[in-house]
Design a protein around this motif. Structure first.
Motif, short mmCIF file in Angstrom:
data_model
loop_
_atom_site.label_atom_id
_atom_site.label_comp_id
_atom_site.label_asym_id
_atom_site.label_seq_id
_atom_site.Cartn_x
_atom_site.Cartn_y
_atom_site.Cartn_z
N ALA A 9 -6.45 -0.14 -6.35
CA ALA A 9 -5.19 -0.49 -5.68
C ALA A 9 -5.41 -1.58 -4.63
CB ALA A 9 -4.58 0.75 -5.04
N ALA A 12 -6.27 -4.87 -6.39
CA ALA A 12 -5.08 -5.41 -7.06
C ALA A 12 -4.10 -5.97 -6.03
CB ALA A 12 -4.42 -4.32 -7.89
N ASP A 13 -4.03 -5.33 -4.89
CA ASP A 13 -3.17 -5.80 -3.82
C ASP A 13 -3.60 -7.22 -3.42
OD1 ASP A 13 -1.07 -5.26 -1.96
OD2 ASP A 13 -2.60 -5.16 -0.39
N ASN A 16 -2.70 -9.78 -5.95
CA ASN A 16 -1.28 -10.09 -5.95
C ASN A 16 -0.82 -10.94 -4.77
OD1 ASN A 16 0.74 -8.81 -8.12
ND2 ASN A 16 -1.14 -7.61 -8.04
N PHE A 353 -6.10 6.43 -12.42
CA PHE A 353 -4.80 6.37 -11.73
C PHE A 353 -4.22 4.96 -11.71
CE2 PHE A 353 -6.89 10.16 -10.18
CZ PHE A 353 -5.87 11.10 -10.22
N SER A 355 -2.75 3.17 -13.71
CA SER A 355 -1.98 3.08 -14.95
C SER A 355 -0.64 3.76 -14.74
CB SER A 355 -2.73 3.80 -16.08
OG SER A 355 -1.86 4.09 -17.16
N PRO A 433 5.38 2.78 1.54
CA PRO A 433 5.05 1.74 0.57
C PRO A 433 6.21 1.40 -0.36
CG PRO A 433 3.54 3.63 0.38
CD PRO A 433 4.59 3.99 1.38
N TRP A 434 7.09 2.36 -0.58
CA TRP A 434 8.25 2.05 -1.41
C TRP A 434 9.08 0.95 -0.76
CZ3 TRP A 434 10.33 3.76 -6.13
CH2 TRP A 434 11.61 3.26 -6.39
N GLN A 437 8.74 -3.58 -0.45
CA GLN A 437 9.39 -4.62 -1.25
C GLN A 437 10.59 -4.10 -2.03
OE1 GLN A 437 6.56 -7.54 -3.17
NE2 GLN A 437 5.09 -5.90 -2.80
N ARG A 438 11.04 -2.88 -1.72
CA ARG A 438 12.15 -2.27 -2.45
C ARG A 438 13.07 -1.54 -1.47
NH1 ARG A 438 7.84 0.38 -6.50
NH2 ARG A 438 6.93 0.60 -4.46
N THR B 190 3.94 8.52 -9.03
CA THR B 190 3.33 8.19 -7.74
C THR B 190 2.66 6.81 -7.76
OG1 THR B 190 1.40 9.47 -8.43
CG2 THR B 190 2.95 10.56 -6.94
N PHE B 191 2.44 6.26 -8.97
CA PHE B 191 1.90 4.91 -9.11
C PHE B 191 2.74 3.92 -8.27
CE2 PHE B 191 1.80 0.76 -11.21
CZ PHE B 191 0.45 0.57 -11.49
N CYS B 192 4.04 4.19 -8.17
CA CYS B 192 4.93 3.23 -7.49
C CYS B 192 4.59 3.09 -6.01
CB CYS B 192 6.39 3.60 -7.69
SG CYS B 192 6.93 5.01 -6.73
N VAL B 193 3.92 4.08 -5.44
CA VAL B 193 3.49 3.93 -4.04
C VAL B 193 1.97 3.77 -3.91
CG1 VAL B 193 5.47 4.95 -2.88
CG2 VAL B 193 3.66 6.44 -3.73
N THR B 194 1.19 4.42 -4.80
CA THR B 194 -0.26 4.29 -4.67
C THR B 194 -0.73 2.91 -5.12
OG1 THR B 194 -0.56 5.27 -6.85
CG2 THR B 194 -0.73 6.76 -4.97
N GLU B 195 -0.02 2.31 -6.06
CA GLU B 195 -0.35 0.96 -6.54
C GLU B 195 0.85 0.06 -6.26
OE1 GLU B 195 -2.93 -0.60 -8.27
OE2 GLU B 195 -4.26 1.05 -8.87
N GLU B 196 1.25 0.03 -5.03
CA GLU B 196 2.51 -0.63 -4.64
C GLU B 196 2.58 -2.07 -5.13
OE1 GLU B 196 5.05 -3.11 -2.09
OE2 GLU B 196 2.86 -3.12 -1.98
N ALA B 197 1.52 -2.84 -4.96
CA ALA B 197 1.57 -4.27 -5.27
C ALA B 197 1.84 -4.50 -6.76
CB ALA B 197 0.26 -4.94 -4.86
N SER B 199 2.92 -2.28 -8.97
CA SER B 199 4.19 -1.64 -9.34
C SER B 199 5.37 -2.58 -9.07
CB SER B 199 4.34 -0.34 -8.54
OG SER B 199 5.63 0.19 -8.72
#
Lengths: 460, 254, 188
Positions: A9, A12-13, A16, A353, A355, A433-434, A437-438, B190-197, B199
């Motif tokens: 994560a 990947a952050d 991005n 995780f 995925s 985190p939601w 950007q949302r 939970t991917f939407c918050v654990t892998e926020e970027a 996602s």
């Protein structure tokens, strides 16, 4: 926390941060996926072919012990020397000994993900042996001192301008020239010299045929053949799972491999190495390195069917948008995420995780590995084995306490929606985190169940 | 208008937790649509969640109570229908209750995602609905690849799509073509918050595909994916609306 | 216990129950085995194809299409070059070999050590020409392996098109490490 400090994560952050580059990476790989689709559709029996390949590999898993012995016997009869390596360290030691015996100081190697997995290059370097990777993509990442980011397209993360820079610095090409045609010609010239000087060559193995003791190596560039045929010593390194039963089964796998990998009908060269040329040596190093352990894991053994085509990476929406290096393992992407935890659960606990479990990987897999199901199952194993944070476990237990009791659920839901309406700032902040950007969904005053109850009571 | 079907089927309505809490209109549309199509529908009060958020995070072992609750709530119905491919798939693949395993097995057999129930069980061929808009269909992965609601772009197989088949029955509705017709939106639980970027990037790319092709409304069979895309659309101040497919199929002809 | 014994014991202990091998019947479908089908695929791979009626036409056609060839080697004309150090084949501009079987579905041609005389020849040459008898074009790889049967030599290879790479930004470049071009002469 048990997870490595830099997990998928976080990497990947970082990947991005440069969105146009993510778009470029995504689109390039999507294009490869589209080429794969066109090739698949050119064969009406495609799905039957996948099923057949999967069944052949299942047969291999069930008879691997006998097939390995058969392969060894045949290979020895063919004049090859067979070595067995229990782990990466032994593999590296065997290769080094062969090279030292022949007093090799510099040598060529074509693509082998197994040698990446074993970290052979740094080991040889430490022993005073310089390895030149001859696959163009691998040579590029080698010059850049990076690992490959993709098993089939090792430098898919690199822009041609960056490659032009590297070649300018290392091969003396003119500064600013980033033309792929020109750069490939420069690499051809540079690597021809290496091929002509090398006394030893290492190759990987795509398929090892138990029936004949031969090994098939597939390349488009011809680098495996240039290396192996010009050198006095050819060392072929293979995992135990590379075995297939009979020669005729190559027809199935060679039809699937390149079509799945790069969307071409077959690789330019599919070379069948059986005997060493007169006066030459052929060594085969058969490596376990955790594979026999994976064979014993009922839920995960099918991962050993993998023929390393990389189709699951090209189709994976997460891989395309996080880049291969984010997986911090030799084999990235969906297949890497089900292989790596077998090697080290603690180091790779993050990968299953990484995925959304969308399932596209399993659908493109030419040997029908249930990749996304195995990702789900690895998550269960990793949690059971304690490779997860205490905070996450506490959160999950709390979630369960709410969701398993209708009374708690109703209260929490009502409270949650009320908080969201009354104090949106409590949720809409940078710690969520939601929200980064949302927008959060607008909380309604009434839940469905409240509405339904009201309807029922007015009916009565 | 009520369309008569041969025998009245008793449907247990399964409304996933986040729909119950945040998207009650989707539950209402599902209920009304099923009633309109002649089903006898009951919503068992006391239902909560299918357990998927925990299971997908690696905590399937914590979901026993959710499972028992689910079995208790739904064992009595001819069919269990929910407006979510993802939650239905989870039940189909993972619902077990050691104390009532035959009942759990029965539910796994009889649970349907809404559109599949409409096309396969009710065999709906016409709908009294009108929705004169350009609509983009998001094929949610668990519904599509898990439940087989539509042909998958990876497979060499004949094309079909249950949600699309239904949308084509809606008067005035124009479906837009997408560049990538079944790519994941990146919600992933939970991917939407654990892998926020990643996602968010996946969601942005899906949204862009719909916007580029002129969709006024994005629809789909899963509110979770739609919620994620809606969050991105609203942050971007896009005028595109997001609606669950039940809301569209339930649109009245004025 | 040696690593060999250790690995084999672990495999034996952990391998699943045996499953039958599937039949390979019906996988080839009804794909064509015509020179036209073969040509279409070969050209898509960057190769070129000429139909000839006599192998004697090859030198003239080569001279016409490759005007600057200095060293041309014919594999079935096994003269002194066969005994040379293979490294010296580096200056071969064109190698001409005869292929055993062609595969229409993917453009591949099967060659063995007997056909190429020296293993490195079809790789190290700058350009490669393969003569392929018309009746030796097959539909699929399944047909090819049926015909090829058990190995007769120490080395064999399917070659499909010129050497190539797309490692730089997926731009296709012909001529990576092997032959920069491939011309196939379909004979008969």
């Amino acid at each position: 926390m048990n997870r490595p400090t830099t997990d998928h994560a976080a990497l990947a952050d970082k990947f991005n941060e440069n969105e146009p580059r993510v778009n470029w990476h995504d689109e390039t790989l999507w294009w490869v996926r589209a080429k794969r689709d066109r090739q698949a559709w050119s064969i009406p029996e495609w799905e039957q072919l996948r099923e057949t390949a999967s069944q052949i590999k299942l047969n291999v898993l069930g008879n691997l012990h006998d097939y390995l012995i058969q392969f060894e016997q045949q290979a020895q009869q063919n004049g090859a020397v067979v070595h067995w390596a229990a782990d990466a360290a032994e593999h590296n030691r065997i290769v080094t000994e062969i090279l030292k015996k022949h007093d090799v100081k510099r040598m060529v190697k074509s693509k082998s993900m197994l040698t990446e997995e074993c970290h052979l290059n740094p080991h040889l370097q430490a022993n005073g042996i310089e390895v030149i990777d001859t696959d163009l993509g691998e040579r590029i990442v080698q010059l850049a001192e990076e690992p490959p980011s993709h098993i089939v397209l090792p430098c898919i993360h690199k822009k041609k301008e960056e490659i032009g820079e590297l070649f300018h610095e290392h091969l003396g090409t003119p500064a600013g020239n980033a033309d792929p045609q020109f750069l490939t010609a420069a690499a051809r010239q540079h690597l021809r010299k290496e091929f002509l000087q090398s006394k030893a060559a290492i190759t990987g193995v795509n398929f090892a045929v138990a029936e004949t003791g031969e090994m098939v190596v597939c390349t488009n560039e011809g680098n495996a053949d240039m290396g192996a045929h010009l050198a006095d010593v050819h060392i072929a390194c293979m995992g135990i799972e590379k075995i297939i039963p009979q020669r005729k089964h190559l027809g199935v796998f060679l039809r699937l491999l390149a079509r799945s990998a790069t969307g071409q009908p077959i690789t330019t060269y599919s070379s069948h190495f059986r005997q060493p040329a007169p006066g030459r040596e052929l060594h085969i190093v058969i490596v376990d390195n955790g594979r026999s352990r994976q064979l014993g894991r009922e839920d995960f053994r099918n991962s050993l069917k993998c023929i390393r085509c990389g189709a699951c990476m090209n189709t994976c929406p997460v891989y395309r948008r996080s880049g291969g290096h984010s997986y911090h393992t030799a084999v990235a992407g969906p297949i890497g995420s089900i292989l790596a935890p077998n090697l080290d659960m603690r180091d790779y606990a993050d990968l299953p995780f990484a995925s959304t479990l969308c399932g596209s990987c399993s659908n493109v897999c030419p040997v029908k590995i249930d990749i996304h199901q195995q990702l789900y199952k690895w998550r269960q194993v990793l949690v059971q084995e304690g490779h997860t944070s205490g905070m996450k476990t506490a959160g999950m237990k709390m979630m369960n306490a709410v969701l398993s009791k209708p009374g708690n659920y109703k209260k929490a839901g009502k409270m949650g929606r009320w908080v969201l309406r009354a104090f949106p700032g409590m949720v809409n902040n940078r710690f969520n985190p939601w929200f980064k950007q949302r927008e959060m969904p607008a909380p309604p005053a009434q839940s469905f169940s409240e509405w339904y109850a009201q309807q029922q009571s007015t009916k009565k | 208008m009520t369309i008569k079907i041969a025998t009245t089927v008793k449907v247990g309505l399964f409304i996933p937790c986040y729909i119950d809490q945040f998207y009650p209109q989707v539950g209402i549309a599902t209920l009304q649509l099923l009633q309109k199509l002649g089903c006898e529908v009951e919503y068992p009060q006391g239902q909560t969640c299918c357990g998927q958020p925990m299971a997908n995070s690696g905590y399937e072992h914590l979901t026993h109570q959710c499972n028992s609750l689910f079995v208790r709530n739904f064992a009595a119905y001819d069919y269990i229908v929910g407006p979510s491919g993802s939650c239905v798939l989870h039940i189909k693949e993972h619902l077990h209750d050691p104390a009532h395993e035959p009942a759990a097995a029965g539910i796994r057999e009889r649970i349907y995602e809404l559109t599949a129930f409409l096309t396969d069980i009710l065999k709906v061929t016409a709908l009294p609905a009108r929705f004169p808009h350009k609509v983009g269909l998001h094929q949610s992965c668990h519904g599509q690849r898990g439940l087989g609601l539509a042909q998958m772009s990876e497979l060499v197989a004949a094309p079909f799509s249950k949600p699309e088949q239904l949308l084509r029955m809606v008067a005035g509705l124009e479906l837009v073509e997408l560049d990538r017709k079944d790519e994941c939106c990146g919600f992933g639980g939970t991917f939407c918050v654990t892998e926020e970027a990643v996602s968010v990037k996946m969601g942005k790319d899906r949204v862009t595909d719909h916007v580029k092709h002129g969709a006024e409304v994005i629809t789909g069979t899963d509110v979770s994916c739609l919620m994620h895309m809606e969050g991105i659309l609203r942050r971007q101040h896009q005028p595109v609306k997001v609606m669950h497919i039940a809301e569209i199929l339930n649109q009245q002809i004025p | 216990m040696s690593s060999r014994e250790q690995i084999l014991a672990a495999v034996k202990k952990n391998q699943p129950d045996t499953a039958a091998l599937p039949s390979l019947q019906g996988l080839a479908g009804d794909m064509p085995s015509t020179p036209e089908a073969y040509r279409k695929v070969l050209e898509s791979l960057g190769g070129s194809l000429f139909e000839i009626t006599d192998a004697a036409q090859v030198p003239a056609l080569l001279a016409q299409h490759y005007p600057h060839l200095e060293r041309v080697v014919f594999a079935d004309d096994k003269r002194e070059w066969v005994n040379e150090d293979p490294h010296r084949l580096e200056n071969v501009d064109m190698a001409v070999v005869t292929g055993q079987w062609g595969v229409a579905e993917n453009g591949a041609i099967w060659l063995t050590e007997n056909d190429i005389a020296v293993r490195v020849l079809p790789f190290i040459c700058q350009h490669l020409a393969i003569i392929l008898p018309r009746e030796r074009i097959l539909a699929t790889m399944h047909n090819a392996y049926e015909k090829i049967g058990a190995p007769q030599t120490g080395f064999g290879v399917f070659i499909a098109g010129p050497s190539k790479t797309a490692d730089i930004e997926q731009s296709l470049v012909l001529g990576a490490h092997g032959a920069k071009s491939l011309v196939v002469f379909v004979l008969g």
